[in-house]
Design a protein around this motif. Structure first.
Motif, PDB file in Angstrom:
ATOM      1  N   ILE A   1       0.833  -1.197   0.000  1.00 19.75           N
ATOM      2  CA  ILE A   1       0.000   0.000   0.000  1.00 19.75           C
ATOM      3  C   ILE A   1       0.858   1.232   0.000  1.00 19.75           C
ATOM      4  O   ILE A   1       0.547   2.209  -0.676  1.00 19.75           O
ATOM      5  CB  ILE A   1      -0.881   0.088   1.237  1.00 19.75           C
ATOM      6  CG1 ILE A   1      -1.538  -1.215   1.522  1.00 19.75           C
ATOM      7  CG2 ILE A   1      -1.931   1.130   1.063  1.00 19.75           C
ATOM      8  CD1 ILE A   1      -2.423  -1.072   2.699  1.00 19.75           C
TER       9      ILE A   1
ATOM     10  N   ASP B   1      -6.811  -4.597   1.789  1.00 21.32           N
ATOM     11  CA  ASP B   1      -7.237  -4.373   0.406  1.00 21.32           C
ATOM     12  C   ASP B   1      -8.235  -3.232   0.325  1.00 21.32           C
ATOM     13  O   ASP B   1      -8.213  -2.458  -0.627  1.00 21.32           O
ATOM     14  CB  ASP B   1      -7.813  -5.661  -0.187  1.00 21.32           C
ATOM     15  CG  ASP B   1      -8.563  -6.461   0.844  1.00 21.32           C
ATOM     16  OD1 ASP B   1      -8.703  -5.945   1.967  1.00 21.32           O
ATOM     17  OD2 ASP B   1      -9.004  -7.562   0.542  1.00 21.32           O
TER      18      ASP B   1
ATOM     19  N   PHE C   1      -6.279  -0.177   0.318  1.00 20.66           N
ATOM     20  CA  PHE C   1      -5.638   0.068  -0.980  1.00 20.66           C
ATOM     21  C   PHE C   1      -6.632   0.691  -1.948  1.00 20.66           C
ATOM     22  O   PHE C   1      -6.327   1.678  -2.626  1.00 20.66           O
ATOM     23  CB  PHE C   1      -5.117  -1.255  -1.539  1.00 20.66           C
ATOM     24  CG  PHE C   1      -4.073  -1.089  -2.567  1.00 20.66           C
ATOM     25  CD1 PHE C   1      -2.770  -0.950  -2.203  1.00 20.66           C
ATOM     26  CD2 PHE C   1      -4.407  -1.052  -3.899  1.00 20.66           C
ATOM     27  CE1 PHE C   1      -1.801  -0.782  -3.151  1.00 20.66           C
ATOM     28  CE2 PHE C   1      -3.440  -0.876  -4.849  1.00 20.66           C
ATOM     29  CZ  PHE C   1      -2.138  -0.744  -4.467  1.00 20.66           C
TER      30      PHE C   1
ATOM     31  N   ASN D   1      -6.259 -15.780   0.274  1.00 17.91           N
ATOM     32  CA  ASN D   1      -6.796 -14.654   1.034  1.00 17.91           C
ATOM     33  C   ASN D   1      -8.283 -14.878   1.278  1.00 17.91           C
ATOM     34  O   ASN D   1      -9.047 -15.130   0.352  1.00 17.91           O
ATOM     35  CB  ASN D   1      -6.583 -13.363   0.238  1.00 17.91           C
ATOM     36  CG  ASN D   1      -6.861 -12.145   1.075  1.00 17.91           C
ATOM     37  OD1 ASN D   1      -7.575 -12.223   2.065  1.00 17.91           O
ATOM     38  ND2 ASN D   1      -6.310 -11.027   0.687  1.00 17.91           N
TER      39      ASN D   1
ATOM     40  N   THR E   1     -10.645 -12.277  -0.376  1.00 17.83           N
ATOM     41  CA  THR E   1     -10.782 -12.536  -1.794  1.00 17.83           C
ATOM     42  C   THR E   1     -11.671 -13.748  -2.039  1.00 17.83           C
ATOM     43  O   THR E   1     -12.485 -13.765  -2.963  1.00 17.83           O
ATOM     44  CB  THR E   1      -9.405 -12.774  -2.408  1.00 17.83           C
ATOM     45  OG1 THR E   1      -8.526 -11.782  -1.917  1.00 17.83           O
ATOM     46  CG2 THR E   1      -9.461 -12.684  -3.901  1.00 17.83           C
TER      47      THR E   1
END
Lengths: 151, 99, 88, 176
Positions: free
Chosen positions: C63, D51, D54, D139, D142
């Motif tokens: 990130i 995630d 992100f 993951n 996911t």
């Protein structure tokens, strides 16, 4: 090529499928963007730039300490000024490196670049004299001394 | 190893605190950008090196060094772009009052 | 060591507050852009420190790489806009 | 873990949101929204949803700022300063009431990180234990998003695709 190295660094996995995908995509991106690349450095130039970095780092520490002293001083004794510098460098890449180094060094910042004329904003008399004494420039001229001039 | 990383991180924090004081105290855009570049170059370097010492050798240290190199390449570009925009749109640099 | 990283995180959050003051207060728009740049640098470092604190650096470091690149794109867009438009 | 770190982050978020509402200039509001996305992404990162963090950083801070700027650039307003009327009396009554109701409802929820709450007794362990055997995806997030809820995700993607096509059709230039 450099993009492939970057891919390996950020994915940090060394399986065959990742390496293959990275290879394909990095070459694809490099091929799409190949019109932009003006300057392909040679190996000896890279070596010299690597040798230049520790010196630049020493300069950064020196001027950082000076600038911290200025900021923490209760009376704030700053005297900002614009200095115009004519450099003798004959390369785009060299001027870019010079501007980057000046900006990276705390206390001085590149304001405007016009082929090889730079306007630098400096925080203090001492720092602007440091720019005018052209230490950084002579180092960079030393790095690029046997390249073809293109400016 | 831990002591070394603590020393590095504390030094980085010192520079960051100085930069934050400078960002609040200094009079105009141009001189404030110096304070921001102080953080970017030295504070980030010292802190990331400290964390890299804490991690030890490995993939993570390599990635930390990649982030560091990115910061070193990109931050001067950003500072220069901002300052050039300020200069071209006619912000006058702050001058010391001539006695 | 963990508590040390925790104090580092809290201190970084406080420093972000100083930059936020500049973003909110800044007399010209460029002050705000500079403050945003400083905040994003801090956020990158804060991400890595959080990763070290929770011992999962490998997730967080991606990130922060993305952050650095996005910060470049955003700041260049702002600078280009302001250069062509002049001061608002 | 005595002092919760999310409290300073939430304070920063609140200050930024209030600033984005109260600021007098359109450009500054755009920049403050970018800052808001940075902080929100930090909060997600602190909760471990990497995630989501992100996506927040890419879409909120990067793409959102650039799109807002492009809009400002394309519409070229003469005056980017904002003029706000003072809020009406109804707003002042209804919104604090709504906030109070939401807080009151939230007090009924199980404690955060409570190991005996219904969500963490049988739903999460099932996913955590069986998702790898079911889907072979390392993951868990996911796996949930792409395997258990794949139809949902597919239709979401279709909606976004349709929106993108509509934007292109509206904005394209006529070539003569």
């Amino acid at each position: 090529m450099a993009l492939f190295v970057f891919w390996v660094l950020i994915s940090a996995s060394f399986e065959w499928i990742h390496l293959g995908l990275g290879l394909v995509f990095s070459f694809a991106v490099a091929w799409i963007n190949s019109g932009h690349s003006l300057f392909v450095p040679k190996f000896r130039l890279w070596l010299r730039i690597l040798l230049y970095l520790p010196w630049l780092f020493y300069k950064i520490i020196e001027s950082s300490l000076y600038l911290s002293k200025l900021i923490l001083h209760p009376a704030l004794p700053i005297d900002p000024q614009l200095v115009s510098v004519d450099s003798k460098l004959r390369h785009h890449a060299a001027v870019v490196l010079l501007g980057n180094s000046i900006t990276l060094t705390p206390g001085t910042i590149t304001v405007e670049v016009d082929s090889n004329k730079l306007i630098v904003h400096a925080m203090d008399k001492v720092l602007s004299e440091d720019i005018e004494s052209k230490q950084i420039e002579s180092k960079i001229a030393d790095i690029f001394k046997d390249e073809e001039p293109d400016l | 190893m831990d002591i070394l990383s603590i020393i590095f991180i504390v030094a980085g924090l010192f520079f960051m605190i100085v930069a934050a004081i400078g960002v609040v105290r200094l009079p105009d855009v141009f001189s404030r950008s110096h304070a921001v570049s102080l953080t970017d170059s030295l504070g980030a370097f010292l802190m990331l090196v400290g964390i890299a010492f804490h991690e030890g050798l490995g993939k993570n240290t390599l990635k930390i060094l990649v982030v560091l190199a990115l910061l070193y390449i990109l931050n001067p570009v950003i500072a220069h772009a901002t300052i050039r925009a300020a200069f071209r749109s006619g912000v006058k640099p702050w001058q010391k009052k001539s006695s | 060591m963990t508590t040390f990283f925790f104090y580092v995180m809290v201190l970084l959050a406080i420093l972000i507050g100083a930059y936020l003051y500049r973003v909110l207060q800044g007399p010209t728009i460029f002050d705000r852009v500079l403050g945003l740049n400083g905040i994003s640098t801090k956020a990158i470092i804060l991400f890595i420190v959080i990763g070290t604190y929770s011992e999962r650096v490998n997730m967080f470091i991606d990130i922060s790489t993305g952050y650095a690149l996005i910060n470049l794109v955003g700041a260049l867009a702002v600078a280009k806009y302001l250069e062509q438009k002049g001061l608002p | 873990m005595i002092f919760p770190f999310e409290i300073p982050l939430l304070l920063l978020l609140l200050v930024t949101a209030a600033g984005a509402i109260l600021v007098k200039d359109l450009m500054s509001a755009v920049l403050l929204l970018g800052t808001y996305s940075f902080f929100l992404s930090l909060v997600w990162g602190w909760f471990g949803a990497v995630d989501v963090a992100f996506v927040e950083a890419v879409v909120g801070a990067g793409l959102g700022t650039v799109l807002f700027l492009l809009t400002l650039f394309g519409t070229a307003p003469k005056d980017t300063r904002l003029h706000r009327p003072p809020p009406s009396l109804l707003t002042l009554i209804v919104f604090p009431l709504l906030g109070f109701l939401l807080l009151y409802a939230a007090s009924d929820l199980p404690e955060f990180r409570d190991p005996s709450s219904p969500a963490s007794v049988h739903i999460s362990p099932t996913y955590l234990e069986q998702s790898y055997q079911d889907t072979h995806t390392p993951n868990v997030v996911t796996a949930v998003l792409m395997d258990y809820r794949s139809l949902d995700t597919m239709v979401e993607t279709v909606v976004i695709f349709a929106a993108g096509i509509a934007c292109i059709l509206l904005l394209r230039r006529q070539v003569k």
